[in-house]
Design a protein around this motif. Structure first.
Motif, PDB file in Angstrom:
ATOM      1  N   THR A  72       0.718  -1.492  -0.209  1.00  0.00           N
ATOM      2  CA  THR A  72       0.035   0.060  -0.085  1.00  0.00           C
ATOM      3  C   THR A  72       0.886   1.514  -0.117  1.00  0.00           C
ATOM      4  O   THR A  72       0.437   2.783  -0.084  1.00  0.00           O
ATOM      5  N   ARG A  73       1.867   1.047   0.119  1.00  0.00           N
ATOM      6  CA  ARG A  73       3.077   2.554  -0.436  1.00  0.00           C
ATOM      7  C   ARG A  73       2.917   2.963   1.584  1.00  0.00           C
ATOM      8  O   ARG A  73       2.904   4.235   1.028  1.00  0.00           O
ATOM      9  N   GLN A  74       2.977   2.536   2.441  1.00  0.00           N
ATOM     10  CA  GLN A  74       2.134   3.359   3.857  1.00  0.00           C
ATOM     11  C   GLN A  74       3.695   2.525   4.641  1.00  0.00           C
ATOM     12  O   GLN A  74       4.436   1.865   5.091  1.00  0.00           O
ATOM     13  N   PRO A  75       3.458   4.461   5.580  1.00  0.00           N
ATOM     14  CA  PRO A  75       4.605   3.761   6.957  1.00  0.00           C
ATOM     15  C   PRO A  75       4.499   2.472   7.327  1.00  0.00           C
ATOM     16  O   PRO A  75       3.177   2.603   8.152  1.00  0.00           O
ATOM     17  N   PHE A  76       4.990   1.829   7.493  1.00  0.00           N
ATOM     18  CA  PHE A  76       5.202   0.286   8.558  1.00  0.00           C
ATOM     19  C   PHE A  76       4.870   0.140   9.916  1.00  0.00           C
ATOM     20  O   PHE A  76       3.447  -0.399  10.194  1.00  0.00           O
ATOM     21  N   GLU A  77       4.912   1.292  10.560  1.00  0.00           N
ATOM     22  CA  GLU A  77       5.342   2.087  11.843  1.00  0.00           C
ATOM     23  C   GLU A  77       3.031   1.946  12.336  1.00  0.00           C
ATOM     24  O   GLU A  77       3.025   1.174  13.178  1.00  0.00           O
TER      25      GLU A  77
END
Length: 199
Positions: A72-77
């Motif tokens: 989804t190309r979003q920040p992992f944390e």
């Protein structure tokens, strides 16, 4: 000629010193990044651990969330934080682990569809997950989502059958519950996936 040779030697020594300094700086920054990554990985692991039975391994769920964040190309944390909060809130909402995973993925896709900046993405993920934990989308969380991710409000409006401009009043009355928000996202799955495929 001797002076020229001496000049070249001096320049060579300075260049060597500069290269060594740059290498040392890169090395220090590399170590700092590794430490930051290790700290983040530990925080993520701790968040995911509380969603599982005591003593269970987080290896599988860690990989699933990592793959989701990459897809989804979003920040992992922040994605891990949202999944954790949905899962914990699901105990009072009759939401399965599979639905919690799918809701997290669909919300993350909406952020990508919206073309949000990294800061906006983190804000949207944080505010939405906080609203799930709080038991309603209202106040600062509602304002943040309406500013950074209006697509979510359109989906909620479609689910309620009410005009989008009525959602603020519903939010103030505590009617935008986690159950409603999750149901709206799950029912919009086909629509979200179709829009995401074009990004």
């Amino acid at each position: 000629i001797d002076q020229i040779k001496a000049s070249f030697k001096s320049q060579g020594a300075m260049a060597g010193l500069a290269k060594a300094s740059i290498a040392a700086y890169i090395g220090v920054m590399g170590v700092k990044k590794l430490i930051a990554f290790a700290d983040a990985a530990q925080r993520i692991n701790n968040r995911l651990a509380v969603t599982l039975p005591i003593g269970s391994s987080t290896t599988k769920i860690f990989k699933q969330i990592k793959d989701m964040a990459m897809e989804t190309r979003q920040p992992f944390e922040e994605v891990a934080m949202m999944y954790s909060r949905i899962t914990l809130a699901s105990k009072r909402m009759n939401v399965t682990t599979k639905q919690a995973m799918k809701t997290t993925k669909l919300f993350s896709k909406l952020i990508t569809i919206q073309g949000a900046t990294a800061h906006e993405a983190r804000s949207a993920l944080t505010q939405f997950s906080q609203s799930l934990q709080a038991g309603k989308l209202a106040g600062d969380e509602f304002r943040s989502i309406s500013e950074n991710l209006p697509a979510v409000l359109r989906i909620i409006a479609d689910e309620t059958g009410k005009p989008i401009d009525m959602l603020k009043n519903m939010a103030e009355q505590g009617q935008l519950t986690p159950a409603l928000m999750i149901r709206a996202l799950l029912r919009a799955e086909k629509q979200i996936n179709s829009m995401f495929s074009k990004t």
